[in-house]
Scaffold this active site. Structure first.
Site, PDB file in Angstrom:
ATOM      1  N   ARG A  46      14.790  38.590  41.231  1.00 45.54           N
ATOM      2  CA  ARG A  46      15.253  39.868  40.684  1.00 45.54           C
ATOM      3  C   ARG A  46      16.767  39.841  40.508  1.00 45.54           C
ATOM      4  O   ARG A  46      17.290  40.348  39.512  1.00 45.54           O
ATOM      5  CB  ARG A  46      14.802  41.029  41.581  1.00 45.54           C
ATOM      6  CG  ARG A  46      14.802  42.392  40.898  1.00 45.54           C
ATOM      7  CD  ARG A  46      16.115  43.122  41.040  1.00 45.54           C
ATOM      8  NE  ARG A  46      16.488  43.195  42.430  1.00 45.54           N
ATOM      9  CZ  ARG A  46      17.708  42.942  42.884  1.00 45.54           C
ATOM     10  NH1 ARG A  46      18.690  42.644  42.056  1.00 45.54           N
ATOM     11  NH2 ARG A  46      17.964  42.993  44.180  1.00 45.54           N
ATOM     12  N   PHE A  80      28.651  37.160  36.719  1.00 50.24           N
ATOM     13  CA  PHE A  80      29.556  38.309  36.714  1.00 50.24           C
ATOM     14  C   PHE A  80      30.577  38.119  37.821  1.00 50.24           C
ATOM     15  O   PHE A  80      30.223  38.075  38.997  1.00 50.24           O
ATOM     16  CB  PHE A  80      28.695  39.554  36.963  1.00 50.24           C
ATOM     17  CG  PHE A  80      29.414  40.875  37.039  1.00 50.24           C
ATOM     18  CD1 PHE A  80      29.684  41.612  35.883  1.00 50.24           C
ATOM     19  CD2 PHE A  80      29.764  41.430  38.264  1.00 50.24           C
ATOM     20  CE1 PHE A  80      30.285  42.860  35.967  1.00 50.24           C
ATOM     21  CE2 PHE A  80      30.369  42.686  38.344  1.00 50.24           C
ATOM     22  CZ  PHE A  80      30.630  43.395  37.193  1.00 50.24           C
ATOM     23  N   GLY A 114      35.984  42.857  48.451  1.00 51.37           N
ATOM     24  CA  GLY A 114      34.575  43.126  48.203  1.00 51.37           C
ATOM     25  C   GLY A 114      34.385  44.598  47.898  1.00 51.37           C
ATOM     26  O   GLY A 114      34.312  45.006  46.741  1.00 51.37           O
ATOM     27  N   ILE A 163      29.153  34.887  43.816  1.00 52.52           N
ATOM     28  CA  ILE A 163      28.769  35.079  42.420  1.00 52.52           C
ATOM     29  C   ILE A 163      27.358  34.510  42.178  1.00 52.52           C
ATOM     30  O   ILE A 163      27.166  33.295  42.147  1.00 52.52           O
ATOM     31  CB  ILE A 163      29.786  34.416  41.463  1.00 52.52           C
ATOM     32  CG1 ILE A 163      31.204  34.883  41.802  1.00 52.52           C
ATOM     33  CG2 ILE A 163      29.426  34.732  40.012  1.00 52.52           C
ATOM     34  CD1 ILE A 163      31.413  36.392  41.813  1.00 52.52           C
ATOM     35  N   LEU A 217      27.957  47.963  37.540  1.00 58.98           N
ATOM     36  CA  LEU A 217      27.320  47.971  38.854  1.00 58.98           C
ATOM     37  C   LEU A 217      26.314  49.105  38.970  1.00 58.98           C
ATOM     38  O   LEU A 217      25.266  48.961  39.598  1.00 58.98           O
ATOM     39  CB  LEU A 217      28.381  48.083  39.954  1.00 58.98           C
ATOM     40  CG  LEU A 217      29.303  46.867  40.095  1.00 58.98           C
ATOM     41  CD1 LEU A 217      30.329  47.108  41.186  1.00 58.98           C
ATOM     42  CD2 LEU A 217      28.511  45.603  40.404  1.00 58.98           C
ATOM     43  N   ARG A 260      22.626  48.502  40.168  1.00 63.07           N
ATOM     44  CA  ARG A 260      22.136  49.218  41.351  1.00 63.07           C
ATOM     45  C   ARG A 260      20.863  49.986  41.040  1.00 63.07           C
ATOM     46  O   ARG A 260      19.990  50.121  41.894  1.00 63.07           O
ATOM     47  CB  ARG A 260      23.193  50.215  41.824  1.00 63.07           C
ATOM     48  CG  ARG A 260      24.358  49.567  42.498  1.00 63.07           C
ATOM     49  CD  ARG A 260      25.528  50.535  42.606  1.00 63.07           C
ATOM     50  NE  ARG A 260      26.690  49.844  43.156  1.00 63.07           N
ATOM     51  CZ  ARG A 260      27.906  50.336  43.153  1.00 63.07           C
ATOM     52  NH1 ARG A 260      28.134  51.537  42.632  1.00 63.07           N
ATOM     53  NH2 ARG A 260      28.896  49.644  43.672  1.00 63.07           N
ATOM     54  N   GLU A 284      26.281  44.814  45.861  1.00 63.49           N
ATOM     55  CA  GLU A 284      26.223  45.911  44.876  1.00 63.49           C
ATOM     56  C   GLU A 284      26.557  47.252  45.519  1.00 63.49           C
ATOM     57  O   GLU A 284      25.871  48.246  45.322  1.00 63.49           O
ATOM     58  CB  GLU A 284      24.825  45.971  44.250  1.00 63.49           C
ATOM     59  CG  GLU A 284      24.485  44.727  43.477  1.00 63.49           C
ATOM     60  CD  GLU A 284      24.978  44.810  42.047  1.00 63.49           C
ATOM     61  OE1 GLU A 284      25.500  45.855  41.645  1.00 63.49           O
ATOM     62  OE2 GLU A 284      24.836  43.797  41.346  1.00 63.49           O
TER      63      GLU A 284
END
Lengths: 395, 258
Positions: free
Chosen positions: A96, A135, A143, A169, A250, A254, A374
């Site tokens: 995923r 990305f 972070g 990454i 993001l 998400r 994320e």
């Protein structure tokens, strides 16, 4: 042969889906049963992403599936897109993650911030899986606070030169193109952050596999180093402007994660139920003991709530009404929920629960990453806290 | 090459079915319905034949309730060109009535090939394909496991007890397809979206002319459906090599399988 996965649907949520949405879900579900489940345990232990699955995913049309057909994508609604993420993560979070990065973090910014030429050049090739993307936002020291990033882009006569390092990454070593976020202005100016499309074979660009992961082992996680990387003017994503641009990406990713977590939880619950019915102890199935029944009842309750949460969020998103805070709530709740379901399944399975032959511990270990990436669980808590009180508790 | 594929909406064999209160129908609550798995092979074969020929049409035809439109759209999502639903509330228990309705639809269609799955997994009858062939006066080859088409004739292989039977036939012909003839494709997402826009004719039909004693017309009536008996608990007759004589005795005398 293992029985086919039947999903978890205690509240007839299927009745709330359109025929196309169910058809999309079923086709991905069958594909995961046939292609992912037989190989994923071994790939996980071996510690490599099953790249042989990429052409199959592309053929089904899973990459950037909610982007328009004119760019070679499937043009699905957001609920169908979410169901794809759910089914892929029922297989493995790494799979995923691959699709999330390709679709939501690379194709989406090209679609949203790119020029028509960039869209035409990259999107069809990415939908067909011929080009893989990554990305680059997170850095070794930045972070949760990406506005502090140190990667810089400086304009030259012929274009731009990029310097910096990116970490954690996904797809980093596999990718043909990286969306790299860098400051075009002063080091303390997050408004100068812009996105660049950097082919990974550009001189000065290197990617190094991050070794020693005990989570997301069937996924490529890499460190990127950009040392005097020269790219032409056309590498800039012209509509990207400030930190809000990567944050918009993001939010897309998400959203998919909120659905994906439900898939991982379903896989674990399914395994827990089957084990509880078949494993005999003290002369009866362990599912006949109150402690295990309490576990299963809790799992089913939480999965059902999370399912309905995703569905309504998807409908809002299709109406253009979903807010980033609503996405935060869903990511925060569902990933935490899935982690708990995976942990309880691991425990219900007893000693067998630590084996790669079963799914629970693999999902549990994966979900610990998903909990952190994320936007960490804690950061989403602060996003909601700010939404509720109007007071920022960041920094 | 113009190919018709006759398909059926059936209950998914993976779902646990319950018998209805009348003791003879299926309780449809919570049951998932799918394209009959043998028909998937037939659809795939039609698509491959059409693709190979570079031209033609693959038409899917189903007899069934309004919900069978969804089953037809599964085949359209795989790549079939258009669908026809011969709509009736009750699918006849009498295969001949189903065959008559299908034959009437197929008769003037100008099809080179008419394909069926070798059987439907809900009634296991294996009847309708051969009956349609008979009604249309066409050659029929059942349980086709390998197929070659050249010009206006074909060669099919059938898996028979202990070997393979090779059969030649002229076109047009009716074939019923065995599993393994091909690898059915997954309906891709674009196919699913495209399926909505493909033509799907709905034609109301009355199998058996509304008469006959059986469900949905015809001479065959289902009088009862009974779930299989609960499996008895296994028993352990001993351990290791010492258990073998007793095991053989039981297999021979009790289970009577040796």
């Amino acid at each position: 042969m293992a029985p086919k996965f039947q999903g978890v649907d205690f509240y007839d949520v299927d009745a709330l889906l359109s025929e196309e949405e169910r058809a999309v879900r079923d086709t991905v579900r069958a594909w995961v049963d046939d292609n992912v489940i037989p190989v994923i345990g071994e790939a996980y232990v071996a510690g490599h992403f099953p790249t042989q699955l990429v052409p199959g995913m592309a053929e089904l049309g899973l990459f950037g599936a909610n982007l328009p057909e004119e760019y070679g994508c499937a043009g699905l609604d957001n609920v169908a897109y979410g169901l794809i993420m759910q089914e892929l993560e029922r297989g493995d979070s790494g799979l995923r993650s691959f699709a999330s990065v390709q679709g939501a973090l690379v194709m989406y910014p090209i679609y949203t911030f790119g020029s028509e030429e960039q869209k035409k050049q990259w999107l069809p090739q990415m939908a067909s899986g011929k080009v893989i993307g990554c990305f680059g936002l997170t850095e070794p020291d930045f972070g949760s606070n990406p506005s502090g990033m140190l990667t810089l882009a400086r304009e030259t006569k012929a274009g731009w030169v990029l310097n910096g390092a990116k970490m954690w990454i996904t797809n980093g070593s596999t990718a043909h193109v990286a969306v790299v976020w860098a400051k075009t202005g002063a080091i303390d100016d997050p408004e100068s952050i812009r996105g660049f499309l950097v082919p990974t074979n550009t001189k000065g660009f290197s990617a190094k596999d991050q070794k020693g992961k005990l989570s997301l082992r069937a996924s490529d996680t890499s460190e990127l180093v950009l040392q005097d990387v020269h790219v032409p003017t056309e590498a800039l994503l012209p509509q990207s402007a400030g930190l809000k641009s990567p944050l918009l990406c993001l939010t897309q990713a998400r959203y998919g994660i909120a659905w994906g977590a439900v898939g991982a939880a379903m896989a674990c619950y399914d395994e827990a139920v089957s084990y509880a019915k078949n494993r005999l102890m003290f002369g009866k199935p362990i599912g006949g003991f109150q402690l295990q029944q309490a576990r299963l009842a809790e799992m089913l309750t939480e999965i059902t709530k999370a399912q309905l949460l995703c569905l309504q969020l998807g409908r809002l998103k299709d109406q253009g009404k979903a807010t980033p805070q609503q996405v935060s709530l869903a990511k925060r709740n569902n990933v935490n929920m899935a982690t708990e379901v995976a942990r309880e399944t691991r425990r219900l399975l007893g000693a067998n629960g630590i084996l790669a032959e079963y799914q629970a511990m693999r999902h549990l270990a994966n979900l610990e990453s998903v909990y952190t990436y994320e936007g960490t669980h804690d950061i989403h808590t602060l996003i909601l806290g700010q939404e509720i009180t109007g007071i920022s508790a960041f920094g | 090459m113009k190919i018709a594929v006759c398909i059926k909406r059936v209950a998914d064999s993976e779902t646990r079915v319950k018998i209805g209160a009348d003791g003879k129908s299926l309780d449809e609550a919570g049951v998932k319905f799918i394209l009959n798995p043998y028909d998937e092979f037939a659809v795939e074969e039609a698509l491959q034949r059409k693709e190979k020929a570079g031209a033609g049409e693959a038409v899917v035809i189903a007899l069934g309730p309004p919900q069978a439109q969804e089953t037809i759209r599964t085949a359209l999502a795989m790549g079939a060109d258009r669908g026809v639903l011969l709509q009736t509330d009750e699918v006849p228990a009498d295969g001949l009535e189903t065959a008559k309705v299908l034959a009437a639809e197929l008769k003037d269609g100008g099809y080179d090939l008419i394909l069926f799955g070798k059987m439907a997994i809900d009634d296991y009858n294996h009847q309708v394909g051969p009956m349609v062939a008979e009604l249309l006066g066409l050659p029929c080859v059942t349980t086709v496991a390998h197929l070659e088409i050249a010009g206006d004739s074909g060669t099919a292989e059938r898996e028979i007890e202990g070997g393979v039977e090779v059969v030649e036939f002229p076109l047009p012909a009716v074939l019923t397809i065995e599993k393994g003839l091909n690898e059915p494709r997954y309906p891709a997402l674009k196919g699913i979206m495209a399926a909505k826009k493909k033509p799907l004719d709905v034609k109301p039909v009355t199998p058996g002319g509304g008469c006959g004693g059986g469900r949905g017309g015809g001479r065959v009536e289902v009088v009862a459906r009974v779930p299989p008996p609960e499996r008895k608990e296994g028993r352990i007759v001993g351990e290791g090599a010492a258990a073998v004589p007793e095991l053989i005795r039981l297999l021979r005398e009790e289970a009577k399988v040796l």
